[in-house]
Structures are given as C-alpha cells and as structure tokens.
Design an enzyme around this catalytic site. Structure first.
Site, PDB file in Angstrom:
ATOM      1  N   ASN A 137     -28.826   6.642   3.972  1.00  0.00           N
ATOM      2  CA  ASN A 137     -29.138   8.062   3.831  1.00  0.00           C
ATOM      3  C   ASN A 137     -30.461   8.349   4.545  1.00  0.00           C
ATOM      4  O   ASN A 137     -30.480   8.511   5.735  1.00  0.00           O
ATOM      5  CB  ASN A 137     -29.160   8.514   2.374  1.00  0.00           C
ATOM      6  CG  ASN A 137     -29.086  10.027   2.278  1.00  0.00           C
ATOM      7  OD1 ASN A 137     -28.479  10.663   3.142  1.00  0.00           O
ATOM      8  ND2 ASN A 137     -29.698  10.618   1.267  1.00  0.00           N
ATOM      9  N   THR A 152     -29.026   7.617   9.903  1.00  0.00           N
ATOM     10  CA  THR A 152     -27.789   6.880   9.688  1.00  0.00           C
ATOM     11  C   THR A 152     -27.648   6.114  10.990  1.00  0.00           C
ATOM     12  O   THR A 152     -28.500   6.216  11.872  1.00  0.00           O
ATOM     13  CB  THR A 152     -26.683   7.940   9.432  1.00  0.00           C
ATOM     14  OG1 THR A 152     -26.924   8.562   8.175  1.00  0.00           O
ATOM     15  CG2 THR A 152     -25.287   7.400   9.467  1.00  0.00           C
ATOM     16  N   ASP A 189     -26.967  12.805  -1.511  1.00  0.00           N
ATOM     17  CA  ASP A 189     -25.893  13.521  -0.812  1.00  0.00           C
ATOM     18  C   ASP A 189     -25.009  14.326  -1.772  1.00  0.00           C
ATOM     19  O   ASP A 189     -24.141  15.082  -1.337  1.00  0.00           O
ATOM     20  CB  ASP A 189     -25.043  12.558   0.024  1.00  0.00           C
ATOM     21  CG  ASP A 189     -25.577  12.450   1.462  1.00  0.00           C
ATOM     22  OD1 ASP A 189     -26.471  13.226   1.821  1.00  0.00           O
ATOM     23  OD2 ASP A 189     -25.086  11.592   2.217  1.00  0.00           O
ATOM     24  N   ARG A 241     -18.198   3.888   1.019  1.00  0.00           N
ATOM     25  CA  ARG A 241     -19.272   4.786   0.619  1.00  0.00           C
ATOM     26  C   ARG A 241     -19.871   4.312  -0.712  1.00  0.00           C
ATOM     27  O   ARG A 241     -19.142   3.771  -1.570  1.00  0.00           O
ATOM     28  CB  ARG A 241     -18.647   6.163   0.441  1.00  0.00           C
ATOM     29  CG  ARG A 241     -19.590   7.301   0.108  1.00  0.00           C
ATOM     30  CD  ARG A 241     -20.312   7.760   1.283  1.00  0.00           C
ATOM     31  NE  ARG A 241     -20.951   9.044   1.101  1.00  0.00           N
ATOM     32  CZ  ARG A 241     -22.030   9.406   1.782  1.00  0.00           C
ATOM     33  NH1 ARG A 241     -22.596   8.589   2.647  1.00  0.00           N
ATOM     34  NH2 ARG A 241     -22.554  10.601   1.610  1.00  0.00           N
ATOM     35  N   SER A 296     -20.057  13.153   2.518  1.00  0.00           N
ATOM     36  CA  SER A 296     -20.735  12.645   3.711  1.00  0.00           C
ATOM     37  C   SER A 296     -20.364  13.507   4.917  1.00  0.00           C
ATOM     38  O   SER A 296     -19.333  14.186   4.910  1.00  0.00           O
ATOM     39  CB  SER A 296     -20.285  11.203   3.960  1.00  0.00           C
ATOM     40  OG  SER A 296     -20.750  10.758   5.208  1.00  0.00           O
ATOM     41  N   GLY A 302     -27.138  11.757  12.127  1.00  0.00           N
ATOM     42  CA  GLY A 302     -27.657  13.120  12.289  1.00  0.00           C
ATOM     43  C   GLY A 302     -27.429  14.034  11.099  1.00  0.00           C
ATOM     44  O   GLY A 302     -27.500  15.249  11.258  1.00  0.00           O
ATOM     45  N   GLY A 303     -27.147  13.484   9.881  1.00  0.00           N
ATOM     46  CA  GLY A 303     -26.892  14.364   8.733  1.00  0.00           C
ATOM     47  C   GLY A 303     -25.760  15.322   9.091  1.00  0.00           C
ATOM     48  O   GLY A 303     -24.777  14.920   9.730  1.00  0.00           O
ATOM     49  N   THR A 327     -24.973   3.918   6.615  1.00  0.00           N
ATOM     50  CA  THR A 327     -26.204   4.628   6.271  1.00  0.00           C
ATOM     51  C   THR A 327     -26.867   4.117   5.005  1.00  0.00           C
ATOM     52  O   THR A 327     -26.196   3.560   4.125  1.00  0.00           O
ATOM     53  CB  THR A 327     -25.883   6.134   6.101  1.00  0.00           C
ATOM     54  OG1 THR A 327     -27.092   6.870   5.991  1.00  0.00           O
ATOM     55  CG2 THR A 327     -25.005   6.410   4.907  1.00  0.00           C
TER      56      THR A 327
HETATM   57  N1  GLY Z   1     -26.061  10.241   4.344  1.00  0.00           N
HETATM   58  C1  GLY Z   1     -25.552  10.804   5.518  1.00  0.00           C
HETATM   59  C2  GLY Z   1     -24.099  11.104   5.427  1.00  0.00           C
HETATM   60  O1  GLY Z   1     -23.393  10.406   4.721  1.00  0.00           O
HETATM   61  O2  GLY Z   1     -23.627  12.041   6.031  1.00  0.00           O
END
Ligand code: GLY
Length: 580
Positions: free
Chosen positions: A410, A390, A432, A100, A461, A482-483, A408
């Site tokens: 983002n 993503t 995020d 990340r 995330s 899909g966030g 991702t």
């Molecule tokens: N940026 C999308 C996630 O990490 O959930």
C-alpha cells in the site's frame, strides 16, 4: 544451482551502472528474441531471467522476480503485503490469483474512528493496527506450485542470495530510507537506517534476517502461515497491539477468480476482477472510448484528452459506488462492462463541455438501478486516500506464457513496521477500506457500504495487471503502480499502442493524465502537454492539476510482425527490461 560469481558480477555491474549512468527516458524498447522480464529494478528483472535460463517458465520467473523485489525494492516489493497475478498460458487459457491482504477477524467497521466518530489520523496508515493479513507468500507459492516447472527453493535462490550478499543502493533508495516513519519503529530504524548511521548511494545493503526468513519459506512455505514464521509474526503483533492472530494466518486463502474479459477495437482484454476495481474500470473506460475515433482526434490533443477524461470520470464514479470484495458485496461486474451501458454513458458526454462530477447522472440500466436502490446511495462516496506505492512486473517466456503481477504494501514501506527479526516490512492495506462509512464527508455525502471494513474481507484495490491478445495471440502485458492512477495509467499505455500507434516504450513514456471523478479535475503530468492544449481543456470547463510525474509502467509488447519481445520500462522510476 546458482553460482555466487555471476550474481556478484551482476551486482557489481549494476553498481557500476548506477555510478556512471545518468538515467534518461529510453526512447526505444528493449528487444529480446525469446523471453523477458520488465520490473522496477534491474536485479529483480535479472532474477526472473536467470530462472528462465535455468529451465523455468514465466510463472517461475514471476515468482523469482516477486521474491527478489521483496529484497531489492522494499518500498513496495514484499512478502508482508499482497497482490494479484494474471497468467495467460501459451495454450490460451487464463488464470487470476487473488492474494490480496485480508482484514483480521477482530477488525471492525469503525476501528479507525474515535469516540466522536472522527477518523483517527494515520491509524489506518501507520503502525500495527493498519496491517492486513499478508497474502503474497501464499499467492506466489501457490502459483509456482501449480504452474511452475522448477522447485520453489531454486526459484527463490536469487532473492535469498540478494538478501545475503546485499546490493548497492541507488541514490533514490538511499534517500527514501530516510523516511521519518521508519525511524518510529525500532526494527525498521535498525534495518533501514542503521539506527541513524544512514546508508549512502552505492553502499551495499545486506538483509541477513530476511535471507533467513526466505530460506525458511523456500524449504517449508507453510511455515509462514502455520509454523515458526507465523508464531513469530503473531508475537510481534502482540508486542505492537496488532490484530493478526495465528488463526487469521492459518485461515488465509489464495483465491483463483475468473478473469474479467472485454474487447477493444478487435483486441481481447484480460483484466483483474474484484476485489480489484482495475479490470472492470479499465474495460468500462475502453467500452466508452470505443465510440470515438481517438486516432483522428489526435494523441494528447485537447479533444482526445477531453473525451478520455470524461470516460475516466464515469468509470471512477461507478468504481466508487459499486466496488468492493465480491465475497461480501454484490459487485455488478457484468453490467459495468456491458457495451450497452457504455453506450448509454457515452450519450451523456458533451464533446465541448466538462461534466461537473457532482451533477453526473448515471444512465438508467436495469440491474444497476435495482442494486443502487437496494444497496447503494449513489453520489455518496468519499474521495479516499489511495497511496501510489505499489509495483508491477511483466514476464513472457520462450513458450509464450505471460504473467502480469501487481503487488503492494500500500504506502511506500507499508505500515513502516518491520516484523522483528523476520526482517520484512508489513503492509498498511487496511487503509484501502473506507475508514468512515455512513458519516457525511466534507461534501455532505455518505459512503456506500461495498468497501466498508469487515472481518476477513479484502479491501478494494485499483491494481490492474492486464494482458491483451489479438486473434488469439499474445500482444501486450501491462501494469503499473499509482493508487487510483493505476487504472488510467494502464488505459493511457494501452491506448498509446492501440489507438495512437506508439511502440510500447513510447506509450510508457507518453505524458499521463488522469481523472478520478472526485476531486473534479484532470491531473496532468507537468511535462509534455502543450500550452495550447491546456488552454483548450480549460476553456471546456476542466480544472487542471499538474504534478511532476506518477506511476511506473513496466510492460511488454509482442511485435505482431516478428514475434520479438519489446520491453517498455519506465524511466520515471529507473525500471528495467531484461531479456534474451
Ligand atoms: N494499495 C493499492 C491498491 O491496491 O490499489
């Protein structure tokens, strides 16, 4: 050695396909006897397959696919972002790599607030200050070095060739390159929009600068964090007012974290631990739902959508209050995935009525209560902007090694900043984090601190790479973008197979629904739910919000009877399963 001819042929084949075929949802899964890659882009899936045919394993293939996605799917595939890789080796051992993005050392809690304490519009979304320290290169290189079989340079060859030779753009890609924010950054405008001479469907998109960067990484992966690429990246940051320094890059670390584990109706679930909320929330949802006979309630019936949405609501409420970077906040993972806690939540679900989100009362559960008193102000979370761009890919090799990767930038195209002549986009992952902690939102509520911005911290995330086994044997490899809808998309697909007896393709195709606590409504795809069901859900007190479609499940099932690999790719995004 990759030869140019097969690659050119495959590029042409895909171009022909994109010219001649009207995409429709596949009804049947893609079958393969030995190995498979499923991703959003056929060329990226083929890159992974090429590497397995050349003697690589699933980890080599995943890394080849990941680098190829950075070339052919710049909306989300990346070397300027971050991701999570879940690996289950054929010997049954499981590993989770967290690569990340990190906040730069100069990041501060209030960096996106103005003098009046108001969030500065788009400051965490667009431009240089939105960029977190990228982790993808470190993560992929580490995975390949540790578990791969081939040399990194060989694994990266398909991506380098794709960047050099180019590939024909699909209708959707050409259209998305018109993005107005790409126009705002000189290098992005030049790369994706040819300074106004926009690409058309079928035109070949070449990226010589990205090819050079990838070549450098392939011969000296450290150059991204400690060498010439790092220096150039930092110069770009200085030009645009970004915060990332050479020290931030040099100090970036991939973390191997313990896989979060649960069970569901006799299946073992391997999931993503914090700083992803994905695995914990998924297991909490499944634990709550285990108390219902979903198959009897009926696939996509009002009764099953109701209880499932109530489980989503509760897990997402916990996600909002308790989750963040575990290196900075105490995340109560064992409590949240405890089946007794799920049973207590289940007691609060009325089979006939929706529970209003703002009246939701968390059941007493010792450790959570202590944490809530010590740390968290319950019922306090802002609903935050969580973009949906993503990408996920799934890989299984001949030996039965499996890899699930979600990665991702983002937002689609991330911060929209291209790193100068390095030729790649940078993320806007700083968004995020919670941008506005401690300040009442429009509901008069205040955010908890677990996901505040902090130097070197990783933002929360929802990415949910997931592997499911049965009796010690690989069964499903799952994931999606899909966030916040990632979590419920993966849950929907998993229940599709396990509860409703769908094959993986049917489960990926099935209409999606989602609840995330706030806003207090069930989001539903607009095609696929019957008017009777919709009426029944409304009569239970649910507010329903319809949108055309979302997410992009790119999944693999191992047929328990034959051992064959079944690919479920998502026609919502022209995904593609490729195997042999
Ligand atoms: N940026 C999308 C996630 O990490 O959930």
């Amino acid at each position: 050695m990759i030869t140019r001819k097969p690659l050119i042929l495959s590029v042409v084949a895909v171009w022909l396909a994109s010219c001649c075929v009207v995409f429709a949802a596949p009804f049947r899964p893609t079958h393969a006897g030995k190995a498979m890659v499923v991703s959003v882009n056929e060329l990226a899936s083929r890159a992974g397959v090429e590497i397995m045919k050349a003697g690589g394993n699933a980890i080599d293939a995943a890394v080849a696919t990941g680098f190829a996605l950075a070339v052919v799917h710049p909306q989300a595939g990346n070397i300027g972002g971050g991701g999570f890789m879940l690996i289950r080796l054929a010997d049954g051992s499981a590993h989770f790599l967290d690569y990340r993005e990190k906040a730069p050392a100069a990041a501060t809690r209030d960096m996106y607030l103005d003098a009046q304490g108001q969030v500065i519009k788009d400051a965490s979304l667009l431009g240089y200050k939105a960029i977190g320290v990228p982790g993808s290169v470190a993560g992929m290189v580490e995975a390949q070095r540790h578990w791969g079989r081939l040399k990194l340079a060989r694994v990266m060859q398909p991506a380098i060739q794709l960047a050099k030779l180019g590939f024909p753009l699909s209708y959707e890609d050409a259209k998305e390159f018109h993005d107005k924010h790409l126009t705002e950054y000189d290098d992005s405008r030049k790369l994706f929009q040819r300074n106004g001479n926009f690409y058309k469907q079928g035109e070949v998109f070449r990226q010589p600068e990205l090819a050079r960067t990838l070549e450098k990484i392939s011969s000296d992966p450290n150059s991204f964090y400690k060498g010439s690429i790092a220096r150039e990246l930092v110069n770009e940051m200085k030009k645009g007012g970004g915060l990332i320094t050479e020290k931030d890059l040099a100090e970036y670390e991939v973390k191997e974290r313990e896989v979060v584990r649960g069970t569901y109706r006799g299946y073992e679930i391997l999931g993503a631990p914090p700083p992803s909320s994905g695995g914990v929330a998924l297991i909490e949802i499944l634990n709550i739902l285990e108390g219902y006979d979903l198959a009897k309630l009926g696939n996509r019936s009002a009764a099953s959508i109701h209880v499932t949405s109530e489980a989503f609501r509760r897990a997402m409420y916990d996600r909002a209050d308790f989750m963040g970077d575990p290196d900075f906040s105490q995340v109560p993972t064992p409590q949240l995935i405890d089946k007794k806690y799920a049973a207590a939540w289940r007691e609060t679900i009325d089979p006939d009525r929706a529970s209003p989100s703002r009246q939701l009362k968390r059941p007493a559960f010792a450790a959570l209560d202590r944490l809530a008193l010590a740390n968290i102000n319950p019922l306090t979370q802002n609903p935050i902007h969580e973009p949906e761009n993503t990408t996920h890919y799934s890989v299984v090799d001949e030996q039965g090694n499996a890899v699930a990767v979600t990665t991702t930038l983002n937002d689609s195209f991330g911060s929209h900043v291209t790193a100068g002549s390095l030729g790649f986009l940078l993320n806007d992952e700083m968004d995020d984090f919670s941008s506005k902690p401690g300040v009442p939102n429009t509901y008069g509520l205040i955010q908890g601190p677990a996901n505040d911005i902090g130097p070197a911290k990783r933002p929360l995330s929802a990415m949910t790479p997931t592997i499911v086994t049965k009796d010690g044997k690989l069964f499903l490899v799952l994931g999606s973008p899909g966030g916040p809808r990632i979590i419920t998309t993966v849950a929907n697909i998993l229940m599709g197979v396990i509860d409703y007896g769908l094959n993986i393709q049917q489960a990926v195709n099935a209409p999606r629904f989602h609840h995330q606590w706030l806003p207090d409504s069930i989001a539903m795809e607009s095609v696929g739910f019957s008017p009777d069901t919709i009426k029944l859900l409304s009569s239970k007190g649910h507010k329903l919000d319809f949108s055309s479609y979302w997410s992009d499940g790119e999944c693999i099932e191992v047929d328990p009877k034959t051992g064959e690999l079944l690919g479920g790719s998502d026609a919502r995004n022209n995904g593609k399963a490729v195997g042999y």
